[in-house]
Design a protein around this motif. Structure first.
Motif, PDB file in Angstrom:
ATOM      1  N   LYS A 260       0.853  -1.174   0.000  1.00 47.11           N
ATOM      2  CA  LYS A 260       0.000   0.000   0.000  1.00 47.11           C
ATOM      3  C   LYS A 260       0.898   1.237   0.000  1.00 47.11           C
ATOM      4  O   LYS A 260       2.061   1.168   0.393  1.00 47.11           O
ATOM      5  CB  LYS A 260      -0.892   0.001   1.239  1.00 47.11           C
ATOM      6  CG  LYS A 260      -1.845  -1.174   1.316  1.00 47.11           C
ATOM      7  CD  LYS A 260      -2.636  -1.143   2.618  1.00 47.11           C
ATOM      8  CE  LYS A 260      -3.563  -2.338   2.739  1.00 47.11           C
ATOM      9  NZ  LYS A 260      -4.303  -2.340   4.031  1.00 47.11           N
ATOM     10  N   LEU A 261       0.343   2.367  -0.418  1.00 40.73           N
ATOM     11  CA  LEU A 261       1.166   3.576  -0.516  1.00 40.73           C
ATOM     12  C   LEU A 261       1.826   3.913   0.812  1.00 40.73           C
ATOM     13  O   LEU A 261       3.006   4.267   0.858  1.00 40.73           O
ATOM     14  CB  LEU A 261       0.326   4.762  -1.000  1.00 40.73           C
ATOM     15  CG  LEU A 261       1.056   6.101  -1.077  1.00 40.73           C
ATOM     16  CD1 LEU A 261       2.296   6.010  -1.965  1.00 40.73           C
ATOM     17  CD2 LEU A 261       0.112   7.195  -1.564  1.00 40.73           C
ATOM     18  N   GLU A 262       1.096   3.791   1.928  1.00 43.39           N
ATOM     19  CA  GLU A 262       1.676   4.147   3.221  1.00 43.39           C
ATOM     20  C   GLU A 262       2.788   3.192   3.645  1.00 43.39           C
ATOM     21  O   GLU A 262       3.574   3.501   4.540  1.00 43.39           O
ATOM     22  CB  GLU A 262       0.595   4.204   4.300  1.00 43.39           C
ATOM     23  CG  GLU A 262      -0.123   2.902   4.554  1.00 43.39           C
ATOM     24  CD  GLU A 262      -1.402   2.752   3.762  1.00 43.39           C
ATOM     25  OE1 GLU A 262      -2.366   2.176   4.298  1.00 43.39           O
ATOM     26  OE2 GLU A 262      -1.439   3.221   2.593  1.00 43.39           O
ATOM     27  N   GLU A 263       2.878   2.026   2.988  1.00 48.30           N
ATOM     28  CA  GLU A 263       3.923   1.057   3.290  1.00 48.30           C
ATOM     29  C   GLU A 263       5.177   1.265   2.448  1.00 48.30           C
ATOM     30  O   GLU A 263       6.239   0.748   2.794  1.00 48.30           O
ATOM     31  CB  GLU A 263       3.387  -0.365   3.066  1.00 48.30           C
ATOM     32  CG  GLU A 263       2.214  -0.720   3.951  1.00 48.30           C
ATOM     33  CD  GLU A 263       1.571  -2.046   3.592  1.00 48.30           C
ATOM     34  OE1 GLU A 263       0.947  -2.659   4.476  1.00 48.30           O
ATOM     35  OE2 GLU A 263       1.706  -2.484   2.432  1.00 48.30           O
ATOM     36  N   VAL A 264       5.039   2.025   1.375  1.00 48.18           N
ATOM     37  CA  VAL A 264       6.157   2.200   0.441  1.00 48.18           C
ATOM     38  C   VAL A 264       7.361   2.892   1.090  1.00 48.18           C
ATOM     39  O   VAL A 264       8.507   2.470   0.864  1.00 48.18           O
ATOM     40  CB  VAL A 264       5.688   2.950  -0.819  1.00 48.18           C
ATOM     41  CG1 VAL A 264       6.876   3.355  -1.697  1.00 48.18           C
ATOM     42  CG2 VAL A 264       4.731   2.062  -1.625  1.00 48.18           C
ATOM     43  N   PRO A 265       7.185   3.958   1.893  1.00 53.34           N
ATOM     44  CA  PRO A 265       8.368   4.591   2.496  1.00 53.34           C
ATOM     45  C   PRO A 265       9.217   3.619   3.312  1.00 53.34           C
ATOM     46  O   PRO A 265      10.448   3.625   3.207  1.00 53.34           O
ATOM     47  CB  PRO A 265       7.774   5.699   3.363  1.00 53.34           C
ATOM     48  CG  PRO A 265       6.499   6.053   2.676  1.00 53.34           C
ATOM     49  CD  PRO A 265       5.964   4.750   2.164  1.00 53.34           C
ATOM     50  N   TRP A 266       8.584   2.787   4.142  1.00 50.58           N
ATOM     51  CA  TRP A 266       9.346   1.806   4.921  1.00 50.58           C
ATOM     52  C   TRP A 266      10.059   0.832   3.994  1.00 50.58           C
ATOM     53  O   TRP A 266      11.236   0.511   4.212  1.00 50.58           O
ATOM     54  CB  TRP A 266       8.429   1.037   5.871  1.00 50.58           C
ATOM     55  CG  TRP A 266       9.172  -0.014   6.649  1.00 50.58           C
ATOM     56  CD1 TRP A 266       9.829   0.147   7.832  1.00 50.58           C
ATOM     57  CD2 TRP A 266       9.355  -1.386   6.265  1.00 50.58           C
ATOM     58  NE1 TRP A 266      10.417  -1.041   8.218  1.00 50.58           N
ATOM     59  CE2 TRP A 266      10.142  -2.001   7.271  1.00 50.58           C
ATOM     60  CE3 TRP A 266       8.942  -2.159   5.181  1.00 50.58           C
ATOM     61  CZ2 TRP A 266      10.518  -3.343   7.215  1.00 50.58           C
ATOM     62  CZ3 TRP A 266       9.306  -3.501   5.115  1.00 50.58           C
ATOM     63  CH2 TRP A 266      10.093  -4.076   6.133  1.00 50.58           C
ATOM     64  N   ALA A 267       9.372   0.357   2.964  1.00 50.27           N
ATOM     65  CA  ALA A 267       9.975  -0.603   2.046  1.00 50.27           C
ATOM     66  C   ALA A 267      11.173   0.005   1.320  1.00 50.27           C
ATOM     67  O   ALA A 267      12.228  -0.633   1.184  1.00 50.27           O
ATOM     68  CB  ALA A 267       8.933  -1.091   1.040  1.00 50.27           C
ATOM     69  N   ILE A 268      11.039   1.248   0.875  1.00 48.58           N
ATOM     70  CA  ILE A 268      12.152   1.905   0.191  1.00 48.58           C
ATOM     71  C   ILE A 268      13.311   2.132   1.156  1.00 48.58           C
ATOM     72  O   ILE A 268      14.482   2.075   0.769  1.00 48.58           O
ATOM     73  CB  ILE A 268      11.678   3.216  -0.463  1.00 48.58           C
ATOM     74  CG1 ILE A 268      10.798   2.896  -1.677  1.00 48.58           C
ATOM     75  CG2 ILE A 268      12.857   4.093  -0.886  1.00 48.58           C
ATOM     76  CD1 ILE A 268      10.251   4.108  -2.399  1.00 48.58           C
ATOM     77  N   ALA A 269      12.992   2.367   2.427  1.00 45.49           N
ATOM     78  CA  ALA A 269      14.046   2.562   3.427  1.00 45.49           C
ATOM     79  C   ALA A 269      14.902   1.319   3.610  1.00 45.49           C
ATOM     80  O   ALA A 269      16.012   1.402   4.159  1.00 45.49           O
ATOM     81  CB  ALA A 269      13.429   2.982   4.763  1.00 45.49           C
ATOM     82  N   GLN A 270      14.426   0.160   3.158  1.00 45.81           N
ATOM     83  CA  GLN A 270      15.214  -1.074   3.259  1.00 45.81           C
ATOM     84  C   GLN A 270      16.209  -1.219   2.113  1.00 45.81           C
ATOM     85  O   GLN A 270      17.049  -2.127   2.116  1.00 45.81           O
ATOM     86  CB  GLN A 270      14.282  -2.303   3.269  1.00 45.81           C
ATOM     87  CG  GLN A 270      13.119  -2.233   4.236  1.00 45.81           C
ATOM     88  CD  GLN A 270      13.530  -1.804   5.635  1.00 45.81           C
ATOM     89  OE1 GLN A 270      14.390  -2.429   6.254  1.00 45.81           O
ATOM     90  NE2 GLN A 270      12.918  -0.728   6.123  1.00 45.81           N
ATOM     91  N   MET A 271      16.115  -0.341   1.118  1.00 44.16           N
ATOM     92  CA  MET A 271      16.984  -0.411  -0.054  1.00 44.16           C
ATOM     93  C   MET A 271      18.325   0.273   0.219  1.00 44.16           C
ATOM     94  O   MET A 271      18.443   1.128   1.095  1.00 44.16           O
ATOM     95  CB  MET A 271      16.313   0.268  -1.258  1.00 44.16           C
ATOM     96  CG  MET A 271      14.973  -0.341  -1.678  1.00 44.16           C
ATOM     97  SD  MET A 271      15.116  -2.009  -2.334  1.00 44.16           S
ATOM     98  CE  MET A 271      14.405  -2.964  -0.979  1.00 44.16           C
ATOM     99  N   ASP A 272      19.319  -0.094  -0.577  1.00 41.25           N
ATOM    100  CA  ASP A 272      20.610   0.596  -0.542  1.00 41.25           C
ATOM    101  C   ASP A 272      20.647   1.739  -1.556  1.00 41.25           C
ATOM    102  O   ASP A 272      21.352   2.729  -1.348  1.00 41.25           O
ATOM    103  CB  ASP A 272      21.743  -0.389  -0.846  1.00 41.25           C
ATOM    104  CG  ASP A 272      21.828  -1.502   0.180  1.00 41.25           C
ATOM    105  OD1 ASP A 272      21.858  -1.187   1.385  1.00 41.25           O
ATOM    106  OD2 ASP A 272      21.865  -2.692  -0.211  1.00 41.25           O
ATOM    107  N   PHE A 273      19.888   1.579  -2.643  1.00 40.82           N
ATOM    108  CA  PHE A 273      19.805   2.595  -3.692  1.00 40.82           C
ATOM    109  C   PHE A 273      18.403   2.562  -4.291  1.00 40.82           C
ATOM    110  O   PHE A 273      17.674   1.580  -4.140  1.00 40.82           O
ATOM    111  CB  PHE A 273      20.828   2.335  -4.820  1.00 40.82           C
ATOM    112  CG  PHE A 273      22.256   2.370  -4.363  1.00 40.82           C
ATOM    113  CD1 PHE A 273      22.978   3.551  -4.361  1.00 40.82           C
ATOM    114  CD2 PHE A 273      22.887   1.214  -3.935  1.00 40.82           C
ATOM    115  CE1 PHE A 273      24.293   3.587  -3.928  1.00 40.82           C
ATOM    116  CE2 PHE A 273      24.200   1.228  -3.498  1.00 40.82           C
ATOM    117  CZ  PHE A 273      24.904   2.420  -3.493  1.00 40.82           C
ATOM    118  N   TYR A 274      18.057   3.663  -4.971  1.00 43.67           N
ATOM    119  CA  TYR A 274      16.799   3.681  -5.709  1.00 43.67           C
ATOM    120  C   TYR A 274      17.041   4.314  -7.072  1.00 43.67           C
ATOM    121  O   TYR A 274      17.686   5.361  -7.173  1.00 43.67           O
ATOM    122  CB  TYR A 274      15.708   4.459  -4.963  1.00 43.67           C
ATOM    123  CG  TYR A 274      14.325   4.014  -5.390  1.00 43.67           C
ATOM    124  CD1 TYR A 274      13.704   2.948  -4.750  1.00 43.67           C
ATOM    125  CD2 TYR A 274      13.675   4.603  -6.463  1.00 43.67           C
ATOM    126  CE1 TYR A 274      12.460   2.489  -5.166  1.00 43.67           C
ATOM    127  CE2 TYR A 274      12.438   4.159  -6.885  1.00 43.67           C
ATOM    128  CZ  TYR A 274      11.833   3.091  -6.236  1.00 43.67           C
ATOM    129  OH  TYR A 274      10.615   2.632  -6.655  1.00 43.67           O
TER     130      TYR A 274
END
Length: 358
Positions: A260-274
């Motif tokens: 869900k959109l509200e979950e995307v920030p946390w998920a992206i925070a798990q990345m090393d790059f975007y």
């Protein structure tokens, strides 16, 4: 033009309501655009401490999980009927001490101009109708914004002419909201470098071709990269197209339709790059301090861009042709030319990644 006529008819009512105005201490920010534009008003939210918003339903999930937002109204509800517009106008009229108009289209100007707030600060852009001057006459102050002014700075100047984007950090949700049941791929991620990508964009003309993604992934084959593909269910065809070129790959992990959109920030925070074009997720990544590689194509990055740790990759000898307040949905050059990657650009991307890992 209809909004002007309604506004003029309501002016006597606004004058009567002003007699009943009392200070409230409340502030309203009007920004009814999409995800990236919402992220770019969060420094204003930080500066004000607590605010109310008039926003689009598209960003409601982010506003709902933001402790700097005390209340919000949805522009889509006001557009349902003439009476819905009047109801919202009445609700806003005497509610605020401060009104900050960030997206000055006709409907937003209408609501802002009808407010009796003693402090009304309006953004004035390079796109406006001749009749908009009727609304601007109600403003206490005006900030002019050009195609080469950074939106983050222009927005903050509405609050204080001395504010700059470096004074207040961006955020996506505040505090960062963690989903109760994250996708398994993020709970048990593969080892190595985690790279999130937006395979498409809300404006389809900003979509990076599958052949470019294939080329980019091939250039990083010597690094232990796993590519996590973000996007709503509607973007599955773009992933299918990519996989038809690459074949099945263990290091391409689909998150399409899983967040869900509200979950995307946390998920992206798990990345090393975007990595993405000028899309909303690039701004979410930037707000999370994730290094961003932006293939900006036809966009004017002087006007709006990630501002933290970012590598910009753009086309050669092609001037910007789409802007924040003058968006285009088709371009003169093919996407392969706007987002094309040569040896030098691929080397810059690889160098950016390796340097950030040191």
């Amino acid at each position: 033009m209809n909004y002007v006529l309604i506004y003029l008819l309501l002016l006597p009512f606004r004058a009567i309501m002003r007699l009943f105005y009392r200070p409230t201490g409340r502030s309203l920010i009007i920004q009814t655009a999409k995800i990236g534009d919402f992220i770019n008003i969060t420094p204003m939210l930080r500066a004000l401490g607590q605010s109310e918003l008039l926003i689009s339903k598209a960003v409601e999930p982010l506003a709902r999980h933001d402790d700097t937002v005390s209340r919000y109204f949805l522009i889509e509800e006001a557009k349902r009927s003439f009476f819905a517009k009047l109801k919202l106008a009445f609700n806003l009229m005497n509610r605020y001490d401060n009104v900050y108009l960030v997206q000055p289209n006709s409907v937003n100007l209408f609501f802002a101009a009808l407010c009796n707030a003693p402090n009304k600060q309006f953004l004035r852009t390079y796109v406006r109708k001749s009749y908009h001057k009727t609304f601007y006459r109600s403003a206490s102050g005006i900030v002019d914004h050009s195609k080469t002014d950074l939106t983050l700075d222009s927005y903050l100047k509405l609050i204080n002419r001395d504010y700059r984007y470096t004074d207040f950090p961006k955020h996506a949700t505040s505090p960062l909201w963690q989903p109760p049941a994250p996708p398994a791929a993020l709970l048990n991620p593969r080892s190595g470098i985690k790279i999130g990508i937006s395979i498409s964009a809300g404006n389809r003309a900003k979509t990076i071709p599958a052949s470019i993604w294939q080329q980019l992934m091939a250039s990083l084959a010597d690094l232990p990269c796993t590519f996590y593909v973000f996007g709503p269910p509607a973007e599955q065809p773009w992933l299918d197209e990519l996989l038809s070129l690459t074949g099945p790959k263990d290091n391409i992990v689909s998150l399409i339709g899983e967040l869900k959109l509200e979950e995307v920030p946390w998920a992206i925070a798990q990345m090393d790059f975007y990595i993405s074009s000028d899309s909303g997720n690039a701004y979410i990544a930037d707000a999370q301090q994730i290094p961003v590689i932006m293939l900006y194509g036809p966009c004017e990055v002087r006007e709006q861009r990630p501002v933290n740790n970012v590598l910009f990759i753009g086309p050669d000898n092609i001037a910007a042709s789409t802007f924040v307040f003058a968006t285009r949905f088709q371009f003169d050059q093919p996407a392969e030319k706007l987002f094309g990657l040569d040896h030098d650009k691929l080397t810059r991307i690889q160098t950016f990644i390796t340097h950030n890992l040191e």
